[in-house]
Design a protein around this motif. Structure first.
Motif, mmCIF file in Angstrom:
data_model
loop_
_atom_site.group_PDB
_atom_site.id
_atom_site.type_symbol
_atom_site.label_atom_id
_atom_site.label_comp_id
_atom_site.label_asym_id
_atom_site.label_seq_id
_atom_site.Cartn_x
_atom_site.Cartn_y
_atom_site.Cartn_z
ATOM 1 N N ASN A 1 11.793 -9.997 -18.032
ATOM 2 C CA ASN A 1 10.909 -10.361 -18.666
ATOM 3 C C ASN A 1 9.727 -10.946 -17.830
ATOM 4 N N THR A 2 9.305 -9.942 -17.123
ATOM 5 C CA THR A 2 8.189 -10.124 -16.319
ATOM 6 C C THR A 2 7.063 -9.190 -16.358
ATOM 7 N N ASN A 3 6.020 -9.710 -16.206
ATOM 8 C CA ASN A 3 4.631 -8.630 -16.295
ATOM 9 C C ASN A 3 4.366 -8.461 -14.682
ATOM 10 N N ILE A 4 4.396 -7.339 -14.400
ATOM 11 C CA ILE A 4 4.082 -6.926 -12.856
ATOM 12 C C ILE A 4 2.732 -6.129 -12.561
ATOM 13 N N TYR A 5 1.916 -6.963 -11.961
ATOM 14 C CA TYR A 5 0.756 -6.372 -11.456
ATOM 15 C C TYR A 5 0.687 -5.651 -10.091
ATOM 16 N N GLU A 6 0.022 -4.334 -9.953
ATOM 17 C CA GLU A 6 0.211 -3.737 -8.773
ATOM 18 C C GLU A 6 -1.301 -3.754 -7.884
ATOM 19 N N ALA A 7 -1.210 -3.901 -6.484
ATOM 20 C CA ALA A 7 -2.120 -3.684 -5.930
ATOM 21 C C ALA A 7 -1.966 -2.999 -4.480
ATOM 22 N N ASP A 8 -3.057 -2.063 -3.950
ATOM 23 C CA ASP A 8 -2.672 -1.542 -2.549
ATOM 24 C C ASP A 8 -3.719 -2.071 -1.565
ATOM 25 N N SER A 9 -4.362 -2.862 -1.960
ATOM 26 C CA SER A 9 -5.485 -3.126 -1.123
ATOM 27 C C SER A 9 -5.840 -4.797 -1.086
ATOM 28 N N LYS A 10 -6.413 -5.380 -0.334
ATOM 29 C CA LYS A 10 -6.886 -6.952 -0.473
ATOM 30 C C LYS A 10 -8.039 -6.928 -1.571
ATOM 31 N N ASP B 1 0.818 -1.084 0.105
ATOM 32 C CA ASP B 1 0.066 -0.052 -0.022
ATOM 33 C C ASP B 1 0.690 1.262 0.190
ATOM 34 N N ASP B 2 2.181 1.155 0.186
ATOM 35 C CA ASP B 2 2.991 2.374 0.065
ATOM 36 C C ASP B 2 3.505 2.524 -1.334
ATOM 37 N N ILE B 3 3.278 3.537 -2.063
ATOM 38 C CA ILE B 3 3.546 3.728 -3.416
ATOM 39 C C ILE B 3 5.057 3.611 -3.500
ATOM 40 N N ILE B 4 5.659 4.333 -2.712
ATOM 41 C CA ILE B 4 7.177 4.593 -2.886
ATOM 42 C C ILE B 4 7.973 3.022 -2.640
ATOM 43 N N ASP C 1 1.858 -16.105 -11.111
ATOM 44 C CA ASP C 1 2.868 -17.058 -10.773
ATOM 45 C C ASP C 1 3.196 -17.101 -9.577
ATOM 46 N N PHE C 2 3.383 -15.676 -9.102
ATOM 47 C CA PHE C 2 3.847 -15.908 -7.435
ATOM 48 C C PHE C 2 3.483 -14.276 -7.174
ATOM 49 N N PHE C 3 3.536 -14.026 -5.740
ATOM 50 C CA PHE C 3 3.037 -12.935 -5.089
ATOM 51 C C PHE C 3 4.295 -12.407 -4.077
ATOM 52 N N TYR C 4 4.056 -11.135 -4.116
ATOM 53 C CA TYR C 4 4.821 -10.348 -3.058
ATOM 54 C C TYR C 4 3.859 -9.618 -2.340
ATOM 55 N N ILE C 5 3.494 -9.953 -1.012
ATOM 56 C CA ILE C 5 2.362 -9.423 -0.384
ATOM 57 C C ILE C 5 2.729 -8.890 1.092
ATOM 58 N N ASP C 6 2.523 -7.559 1.269
ATOM 59 C CA ASP C 6 2.979 -6.831 2.385
ATOM 60 C C ASP C 6 1.976 -7.275 3.555
ATOM 61 N N VAL C 7 2.704 -7.778 4.610
ATOM 62 C CA VAL C 7 1.782 -8.185 5.739
ATOM 63 C C VAL C 7 0.542 -6.986 6.101
ATOM 64 N N ALA C 8 1.131 -5.588 6.096
ATOM 65 C CA ALA C 8 0.179 -4.588 6.548
ATOM 66 C C ALA C 8 -0.279 -3.880 5.110
ATOM 67 N N SER D 1 -6.676 -3.460 5.546
ATOM 68 C CA SER D 1 -6.777 -5.079 5.620
ATOM 69 C C SER D 1 -5.297 -5.587 5.898
ATOM 70 N N SER D 2 -5.129 -6.981 6.002
ATOM 71 C CA SER D 2 -3.927 -7.435 6.036
ATOM 72 C C SER D 2 -3.380 -8.518 5.122
ATOM 73 N N GLY D 3 -1.932 -8.475 4.854
ATOM 74 C CA GLY D 3 -1.300 -9.428 3.780
ATOM 75 C C GLY D 3 -1.810 -10.841 3.999
ATOM 76 N N ILE D 4 -1.932 -11.143 5.508
ATOM 77 C CA ILE D 4 -2.033 -12.186 5.998
ATOM 78 C C ILE D 4 -3.697 -12.850 5.593
ATOM 79 N N GLU D 5 -4.606 -12.114 5.673
ATOM 80 C CA GLU D 5 -5.977 -12.283 5.310
ATOM 81 C C GLU D 5 -6.009 -12.408 3.618
#
Length: 243
Positions: free
Chosen positions: A27-36, A9-12, A49-56, A60-64
């Protein structure tokens, strides 16, 4: 091409992480999201294919988010890397969610590059479930969008600066969308370019016949319109057709 979703959720912070991921493999296609909610919407419409998820995350939370992704059949075993400032969260993440790894803020560039390259490598990349419905959203015109089942796309045609999607449900015309961008959005191993102005779904091909020394015509099952195959793409298309 590898599809990666970065939920932060932090754009920087998000932009910094994406820049590091790109250094690992362009050679990657990166999607961005700031909320669950945004992350789940993207994950349902595209194959990730795989995720990088911020816990906060925002509201909401990245765990959820990760727990809801695990409910979806196609992400039951997908690789998840958590982003955190508190290592205590990782106990729950490893036990309940079976995440692949975690990275601490501030990001260590070498660690991000190392993890990304490992996940992109064949030993960690999961293959999408065959015949599983997957959708992509296209904007037909300003303010009007359509959700299309990737498995129902017969072929794609570029004509007079319009991109035409030939599907089992009908024909859709899109303006200002290049063929390579459409293929990137669809991201299907069965929909491949056959000509500078055509891409075809090899699952629907019924016949390929020559119309000139360097050009062929492609017919499809249950569809009257035809596509073209040029010499430059012949070997790739023929190999998929014969499988």
């Amino acid at each position: 091409m590898t599809n990666i979703l970065v939920a932060e959720d932090d754009i920087i912070q998000r932009e910094n992480l994406i820049k590091m991921i790109k250094e690992a493999d362009i050679n990657t296609n990166i999607y961005e999201a700031d909320s669950k909610e945004e992350a789940l919407k993207i994950s349902e419409e595209a194959w990730i294919d795989f995720f990088y998820i911020d816990v906060a995350l925002r509201n909401s939370s990245g765990i959820e988010l990760a727990l809801e992704l695990r409910v979806l059949e196609k992400y039951k075993f997908s690789w998840i890397v958590f982003i955190t400032t508190n290592i205590n969260y990782m106990i729950k993440a490893f036990k309940e969610i079976h995440c692949y790894d975690y990275i601490m803020k501030p990001y260590d560039k070498d660690q991000v590059i190392s993890i990304t390259r490992q996940l992109i490598s064949g030993s960690h990349k999961l293959i999408p479930l065959k015949n599983k419905d997957r959708y992509v959203v296209f904007e037909i015109q300003k303010g009007i969008t359509v959700k299309i089942n990737v498995n129902e796309i017969v072929f794609i045609e570029v004509s007079f600066r319009k991109l035409k999607l030939h599907t089992k449900m009908g024909l859709y015309e899109l303006k200002r969308l290049a063929l390579n961008k459409a293929l990137e959005m669809i991201d299907s191993e069965n929909i491949i370019q056959s000509h500078k102005s055509f891409a075809v779904n090899t699952d629907f091909i019924s016949k390929i016949e020559s119309v000139s020394p360097k050009q062929w015509e492609i017919s499809f099952k249950g569809y009257k319109d035809k596509a073209l195959l040029s010499y430059n793409f012949k070997n790739v298309v023929m190999e998929k057709f014969k499988q």
